[in-house]
Design a protein around this motif. Structure first.
Motif, short mmCIF file in Angstrom:
data_model
loop_
_atom_site.label_atom_id
_atom_site.label_comp_id
_atom_site.label_asym_id
_atom_site.label_seq_id
_atom_site.Cartn_x
_atom_site.Cartn_y
_atom_site.Cartn_z
N LEU A 1 5.24 -17.08 36.31
CA LEU A 1 5.11 -17.43 34.89
C LEU A 1 6.36 -17.00 34.16
O LEU A 1 6.74 -15.82 34.19
N HIS A 2 7.00 -17.95 33.49
CA HIS A 2 8.20 -17.67 32.70
C HIS A 2 7.78 -17.58 31.23
O HIS A 2 7.25 -18.53 30.66
N VAL A 3 8.02 -16.43 30.63
CA VAL A 3 7.60 -16.18 29.24
C VAL A 3 8.83 -16.09 28.35
O VAL A 3 9.74 -15.30 28.60
N SER A 4 8.86 -16.91 27.30
CA SER A 4 9.96 -16.91 26.33
C SER A 4 9.50 -16.26 25.04
O SER A 4 8.34 -16.39 24.64
N ILE A 5 10.42 -15.60 24.33
CA ILE A 5 10.04 -14.93 23.08
C ILE A 5 10.41 -15.78 21.86
O ILE A 5 10.27 -15.32 20.73
N ASP A 6 10.87 -16.99 22.10
CA ASP A 6 11.14 -17.95 21.03
C ASP A 6 10.65 -19.31 21.51
O ASP A 6 10.87 -19.68 22.67
N LYS A 7 9.98 -20.06 20.65
CA LYS A 7 9.43 -21.35 21.06
C LYS A 7 10.52 -22.34 21.43
O LYS A 7 10.31 -23.22 22.27
N LYS A 8 11.69 -22.20 20.83
CA LYS A 8 12.82 -23.07 21.19
C LYS A 8 13.31 -22.76 22.60
O LYS A 8 13.76 -23.66 23.32
N HIS A 9 13.24 -21.51 23.01
CA HIS A 9 13.60 -21.14 24.38
C HIS A 9 12.63 -21.79 25.37
O HIS A 9 13.04 -22.28 26.43
N LYS A 10 11.36 -21.78 25.01
CA LYS A 10 10.36 -22.42 25.86
C LYS A 10 10.63 -23.91 25.99
O LYS A 10 10.53 -24.48 27.09
N CYS A 11 10.99 -24.55 24.89
CA CYS A 11 11.31 -25.98 24.92
C CYS A 11 12.51 -26.25 25.83
O CYS A 11 12.53 -27.24 26.58
N VAL B 1 19.25 -8.95 11.68
CA VAL B 1 19.89 -10.26 11.76
C VAL B 1 19.47 -10.86 13.09
O VAL B 1 19.78 -10.33 14.15
N MET B 2 18.73 -11.96 13.03
CA MET B 2 18.18 -12.55 14.25
C MET B 2 19.28 -12.91 15.24
O MET B 2 20.34 -13.40 14.84
N PRO B 3 19.04 -12.72 16.53
CA PRO B 3 19.99 -13.20 17.55
C PRO B 3 19.84 -14.71 17.75
O PRO B 3 19.62 -15.19 18.85
N TRP B 4 19.95 -15.41 16.63
CA TRP B 4 19.87 -16.88 16.56
C TRP B 4 18.52 -17.39 17.06
O TRP B 4 18.42 -18.46 17.67
N PHE B 5 17.45 -16.63 16.80
CA PHE B 5 16.09 -17.10 17.07
C PHE B 5 15.67 -17.99 15.90
O PHE B 5 15.66 -17.53 14.75
N LYS B 6 15.30 -19.23 16.19
CA LYS B 6 14.91 -20.16 15.13
C LYS B 6 13.41 -20.43 15.11
O LYS B 6 12.90 -21.01 14.16
N ASP B 7 12.70 -19.99 16.16
CA ASP B 7 11.25 -20.15 16.17
C ASP B 7 10.61 -19.02 16.97
O ASP B 7 9.74 -19.23 17.81
N GLY B 8 11.08 -17.82 16.68
CA GLY B 8 10.55 -16.62 17.33
C GLY B 8 10.79 -15.43 16.43
O GLY B 8 11.02 -15.58 15.23
N ALA B 9 10.74 -14.24 16.99
CA ALA B 9 10.95 -13.03 16.19
C ALA B 9 11.53 -11.92 17.05
O ALA B 9 11.27 -11.85 18.25
N HIS B 10 12.31 -11.07 16.42
CA HIS B 10 12.84 -9.89 17.09
C HIS B 10 11.86 -8.74 16.91
O HIS B 10 11.22 -8.61 15.86
N ASP B 11 11.72 -7.90 17.94
CA ASP B 11 10.79 -6.77 17.84
C ASP B 11 11.17 -5.82 16.72
O ASP B 11 10.32 -5.08 16.20
N ARG B 12 12.46 -5.82 16.33
CA ARG B 12 12.91 -4.94 15.24
C ARG B 12 12.13 -5.20 13.95
O ARG B 12 11.89 -4.28 13.17
N VAL B 13 11.74 -6.45 13.72
CA VAL B 13 11.00 -6.80 12.50
C VAL B 13 9.66 -6.07 12.49
O VAL B 13 9.31 -5.38 11.53
N PHE B 14 8.91 -6.22 13.57
CA PHE B 14 7.57 -5.62 13.63
C PHE B 14 7.64 -4.09 13.71
O PHE B 14 6.83 -3.39 13.08
N SER B 15 8.59 -3.57 14.47
CA SER B 15 8.72 -2.12 14.60
C SER B 15 9.11 -1.47 13.27
O SER B 15 8.63 -0.39 12.93
N SER C 1 12.75 -17.24 10.49
CA SER C 1 12.59 -18.26 11.52
C SER C 1 11.30 -18.99 11.22
O SER C 1 10.46 -18.52 10.45
N LYS C 2 11.13 -20.14 11.84
CA LYS C 2 9.92 -20.93 11.61
C LYS C 2 8.68 -20.13 11.98
O LYS C 2 7.69 -20.10 11.23
#
Length: 426
Positions: free
Chosen positions: A121-131, A326-340, A353-354
């Motif tokens: 199973l390949h898990v992406s942390i941004d929906k654009k990465h999954k696409c 500052v997001m590492p260019w995530f356009k449909d995901g989130a960095h853990d720094r936000v939640f932490s 991001s979206k």
């Protein structure tokens, strides 16, 4: 899930994430083994005794344990111990897939022979990465999206950093109240100035350099677009139709552009904060190189702390009123720094991001800014006094506690594993 394996003594941040998952699994009475990447020979012997074939799952980050490591991987028959012992592999990849072009190609070679992708199973942390994975790596059929979670660092008795080392009154979430925090703004992350990427931009010839610069300038103009969206249009315009296999190879060769653009905006955000006479603590390598772009009388607004581990970064965030992201260019995901940041009582000042905008509205733990409008950051910060910041982080904390901690992510990982295991049987 009956038994799980995690990797330890690898990359520090990945170790930290694995530790959080381990704790959550053990709360659920799932046995966990830590595979020591620095002592694989001895650790492997113990792991083989631990594994129950078809009952054990590897949960790893960024291909740790899937990098053809000695002892885990048999060079003669091109197989991993995971294949031999029927271990399901869940690989959570915290960067864009184009960083792992070689790793993915190796994995395709190794897992295709016995169709082991049924157990991967390949898990992406941004929906654009999954696409991106679904479009360019169709052979890897099991793809999921799961962002990283936030981590709360302090317990009730343990508050303190070099800034705040005395007992203070805490709020209901056991965080230091905004008014008692000693750091105005903090940013945790390294910095590389634009000029250090010139060797990458000019590594072939002037024609290629112009092509790279065109992509960079377009990304600055269209900050809502992904790197691959812009790059694909430029490739088609320049080369005509381009095959998928050629495009992903090109993307891997251009990852310096991804690094350029994220560092460009990190530097701009910090510079504008400093120039607007707000004080900021920056944690990480390279920030002294920003000094040449900032007048001496403004540089005093920066305190630079050398790179440290995740836990120490969180302790500093837990003493800050605002945590810059500052997001590492995530356009449909989130960095853990936000939640932490929010879990540790700091308002997160971040680009959006979206996905993130759906999870947290502006002033629900976060204050959003636009990447191409950094000059407004100082004015944005000026709008908020301590009482407003406290309300914002309190409102956000409720949502993050409910949805974005490691207990929720671990529950989802268990669900994914059960689904994968069921599908692999059919």
């Amino acid at each position: 899930m009956k038994k799980a394996i995690i990797c330890i003594n690898g990359v520090e941040t990945l170790d930290f994430f694995s530790k959080q998952i381990k704790e959550e699994l053990e709360k659920r009475k799932i046995k966990v083994f830590g595979l020591d990447l620095k002592n694989l020979k001895n650790s492997l012997k113990k792991m083989q005794k631990f594994i129950e074939p078809r009952q054990t799952t590897l949960i790893t980050f960024n291909f740790e344990g899937l990098e053809r490591e000695e002892y885990i991987y048999n060079e003669k028959n091109k197989r991993y111990v995971w294949q031999e012992l029927k271990v399901i592999c869940i690989n959570i990849v915290v960067d864009h897939p184009y960083y792992y072009y070689d790793r993915l190609n190796d994995l395709i070679e190794d897992f295709s022979a016995d169709n082991y992708f049924d157990n991967y199973l390949h898990v992406s942390i941004d929906k654009k990465h999954k696409c991106y994975m679904k479009q360019y790596y169709k052979i890897i059929k099991n793809n999921e999206f799961l962002p990283l979670a936030g981590t709360k660092i302090f317990n009730e008795e343990d508050h303190g950093s070099e800034y705040q080392n005395t007992k203070v009154k805490c709020d209901e979430n056991k965080n230091i109240k905004i008014k008692d925090r000693k750091i105005d703004i903090v940013f945790a992350g390294n910095y590389t100035p634009e000029y250090e990427f010139e060797k990458n931009i000019n590594w072939i010839n002037e024609e290629y350099a112009e092509f790279y610069r065109d992509i960079i300038e377009t990304l600055k103009e269209k900050t809502d677009k992904t790197f691959e969206e812009i790059a694909h249009k430029k490739c088609v315009k320049t080369l005509g139709n381009i095959k998928d296999e050629d495009f992903i190879n090109v993307m891997n060769k251009m990852i310096f552009i991804d690094l350029y653009i994220r560092n460009y905006y990190r530097g701009k955000a910090v510079k504008e904060i400093v120039m607007s006479d707000h004080k900021i603590v920056v944690i990480g390598k390279g920030w002294e190189k920003l000094k040449k772009n900032i007048p001496c009388d403004k540089w005093k607004n920066i305190k630079h702390i050398k790179q440290t581990n995740t836990e120490e970064c969180l302790k500093l965030i837990a003493d800050a009123k605002i945590s810059l992201n500052v997001m590492p260019w995530f356009k449909d995901g989130a960095h853990d720094r936000v939640f932490s940041s929010i879990l540790n009582g700091a308002v997160c000042l971040t680009d959006s991001s979206k996905y993130l905008e759906k999870e947290l509205k502006n002033e629900e733990g976060v204050i959003y800014f636009k990447l191409n409008e950094e000059k407004n950051i100082g004015e944005i910060i000026d709008k908020y006094d301590d009482s407003r910041l406290q309300k914002i982080v309190d409102d956000g904390n409720k949502k993050v506690i409910e949805k974005h901690r490691w207990n929720k992510r671990t529950e989802k990982i268990i669900e994914m594993e059960e689904k994968l295991r069921e599908n692999s049987k059919s």
